[in-house]
Design an enzyme around this catalytic site. Structure first.
Site, PDB file in Angstrom:
ATOM      1  N   HIS A  97      11.804 -14.620  13.145  1.00 46.04           N
ATOM      2  CA  HIS A  97      12.077 -13.234  13.551  1.00 46.04           C
ATOM      3  C   HIS A  97      13.548 -13.002  13.908  1.00 46.04           C
ATOM      4  O   HIS A  97      13.898 -11.947  14.406  1.00 46.04           O
ATOM      5  CB  HIS A  97      11.173 -12.844  14.722  1.00 46.04           C
ATOM      6  N   SER A 152       7.484 -14.370  18.573  1.00 43.66           N
ATOM      7  CA  SER A 152       6.941 -13.370  17.655  1.00 43.66           C
ATOM      8  C   SER A 152       6.147 -12.273  18.336  1.00 43.66           C
ATOM      9  O   SER A 152       6.071 -11.160  17.823  1.00 43.66           O
ATOM     10  CB  SER A 152       6.061 -14.051  16.608  1.00 43.66           C
ATOM     11  N   LYS A 156      10.064 -11.812   6.069  1.00 39.39           N
ATOM     12  CA  LYS A 156      10.202 -10.819   7.144  1.00 39.39           C
ATOM     13  C   LYS A 156      11.453  -9.975   6.855  1.00 39.39           C
ATOM     14  O   LYS A 156      11.395  -9.138   5.961  1.00 39.39           O
ATOM     15  CB  LYS A 156      10.205 -11.540   8.487  1.00 39.39           C
TER      16      LYS A 156
HETATM   17  C1  LIG Z   1       7.368 -17.179  14.609  1.00 48.82           C
HETATM   18  C2  LIG Z   1       6.706 -17.268  13.285  1.00 48.82           C
HETATM   19  N1  LIG Z   1       6.833 -18.393  12.574  1.00 48.82           N
HETATM   20  C3  LIG Z   1       6.250 -18.542  11.371  1.00 48.82           C
HETATM   21  C4  LIG Z   1       5.507 -17.533  10.814  1.00 48.82           C
HETATM   22  C5  LIG Z   1       4.853 -17.732   9.499  1.00 48.82           C
HETATM   23  O1  LIG Z   1       5.661 -17.238   8.481  1.00 48.82           O
HETATM   24  P1  LIG Z   1       4.990 -16.806   7.104  1.00 48.82           P
HETATM   25  O2  LIG Z   1       4.414 -15.457   7.330  1.00 48.82           O
HETATM   26  O3  LIG Z   1       6.131 -16.836   6.150  1.00 48.82           O
HETATM   27  O4  LIG Z   1       3.951 -17.823   6.809  1.00 48.82           O
HETATM   28  C6  LIG Z   1       5.364 -16.335  11.515  1.00 48.82           C
HETATM   29  C7  LIG Z   1       4.611 -15.231  10.935  1.00 48.82           C
HETATM   30  O5  LIG Z   1       3.881 -14.636  10.825  1.00 48.82           O
HETATM   31  C8  LIG Z   1       5.963 -16.202  12.779  1.00 48.82           C
HETATM   32  O6  LIG Z   1       5.804 -15.087  13.493  1.00 48.82           O
END
Ligand SMILES: Cc1ncc(COP(=O)(O)O)c(C=O)c1O
Length: 386
Positions: free
Chosen positions: A204, A176, A235
């Site tokens: 992502h 991320s 996203k």
């Molecule tokens: C790699 C990754 N996994 C999980 C999440 C969490 O997802 P959510 O925003 O739906 O809680 C994020 C987000 O911000 C992320 O970047």
């Protein structure tokens, strides 16, 4: 007891205090940020679907027909048809036997990791995995062996050390904050050889990579080879929520063992319907994914032309690493004054000394906008450095 004011002052002094900014209007490629018009270069709304008319309509229509809240955990007040329909579609999209919706990506990772490992097991986790995976590891009470980022030799060594206690390898597919891609084929190969499960986080990659946006697993030709794929709806799919795609038996197990599924209210109806509409758009218009890839390539090329180091990634996430947290914040503020919003990312989100502006291209950015943004960012970096 923690003195909260003192702690906030410490964060301020270290350049680590966080604040939110106010966005007026929808999350488009341009926003009014604290009253100022800026190019938004740090949103995960990669395909621009968060405010697409059909996505809005689907949410509004579902709210009018079915209401908003799901009322309770699905194990308590039942599965609504919208949840089941989206799960079936997501399973097909990911080439899996089943899918299970969660309230968010954070909750999905927490629930999945903690359900697939327990005290006495060893979980192998990439050093740059998302916080929700780290917290899932903690919740599992398993021993956690963190392998160097994307280093499968180190992973293999740790697996050998763990003997028969190894249970799970867990990794982001697209990282991320760095935008690079995990070595999925090698990870799957190691897992097969040592009889370990693999869980991956396609937060992502879903909607952003692979054929028709099916993700990095599909792009690597590994559909059907991963035990659990987590994907998010908040996203590229422009809504909110998440899912775990897996075999039917695994989904049945998660429904019983993932605490964040069992003990949490099901995702709200409009969000589920909106994600369904976004999925339909993605299926109808796979060129959105190509457009995102083109925007990512244009941003990377424009930054490179300006002399910025963009690493050797290829995805829509582009890290401009500056090192020190204060420098990252100052660069962000300067770019903002010049009309570009690229959020500074600091520890603990990234390791100390690797603070950065984390840029995210969108399919709805034009090449001209990205060129200008690259120029602005390079100027801001230069001004802060001098
Ligand atoms: C790699 C990754 N996994 C999980 C999440 C969490 O997802 P959510 O925003 O739906 O809680 C994020 C987000 O911000 C992320 O970047």
């Amino acid at each position: 007891m923690i003195d909260l004011h003192e702690r906030l002052d410490e964060l301020e002094a270290d350049g680590l205090r966080r604040r939110t900014r106010l966005v007026d209007g929808p999350q488009g490629p341009h926003v009014l940020l604290d009253g100022r018009p800026v190019l938004l270069l740090c949103s995960n709304n990669y395909l621009g679907l968060a405010d697409h008319p059909r996505v809005r309509e689907a949410a509004a229509d579902a709210a009018l027909r079915l209401g908003v809240g799901a009322g309770a955990s699905r194990l308590v007040s039942g599965t609504m048809t919208v949840h089941r329909e989206l799960e079936d579609r997501l399973a097909a999209f990911k080439g899996a036997g089943a899918a299970l919706l969660f309230g968010s990506g954070y909750l999905a990772n927490l629930g999945v990791v903690a359900a697939l490992a327990r005290a006495g097991d060893v979980v192998f986790s990439d050093a740059l995995n998302h916080a929700s995976i780290i917290d899932g590891c903690r919740l599992s009470r398993a021993e956690v062996q963190v392998y160097r980022h994307c280093d499968t030799e180190h992973l293999a060594w740790l697996i050998a050390q763990a003997g028969d206690r190894g249970a799970l390898i867990v990794t982001d597919t697209v990282f991320s904050m760095d935008g690079d891609i995990a070595p999925l084929a090698e990870i799957v190969e190691l897992a097969r050889r040592h009889r370990l499960r693999v869980a991956v986080d396609e937060a992502h990659a879903t909607g952003a990579l692979g054929p028709g946006g099916r993700g990095a697993v599909a792009a690597a030709g590994l559909t059907g080879e991963i035990d659990v794929i987590v994907g998010t709806l908040g996203k590229a799919l422009g809504s909110y929520g998440a899912f775990a795609a897996c075999e039917r038996a695994t989904a049945e197990y998660l429904l019983n063992a993932a605490r964040t599924f069992v003990y949490s209210t099901a995702p709200p109806v409009p969000a589920v319907a909106a994600a369904g509409a976004a999925l339909t758009l993605l299926e109808e218009r796979p060129e959105l994914v190509d457009r995102l890839a083109a925007a990512a390539a244009a941003l990377r090329a424009a930054l490179a032309r300006e002399g910025c180091d963009v690493g050797n990634g290829s995805t829509q996430i582009v890290p401009l690493i500056v090192g020190d947290a204060g420098t990252a914040v100052r660069t962000c503020e300067l770019a903002l004054e010049r009309g570009v919003f690229a959020q500074a990312i600091r520890p603990p989100t990234v390791p100390a000394g690797s603070s950065r502006l984390r840029l995210a291209a969108m399919a709805t950015h034009t090449p001209e906008e990205l060129d200008t943004a690259a120029c602005t960012l390079a100027e801001a970096l230069c001004a802060v450095a001098s």
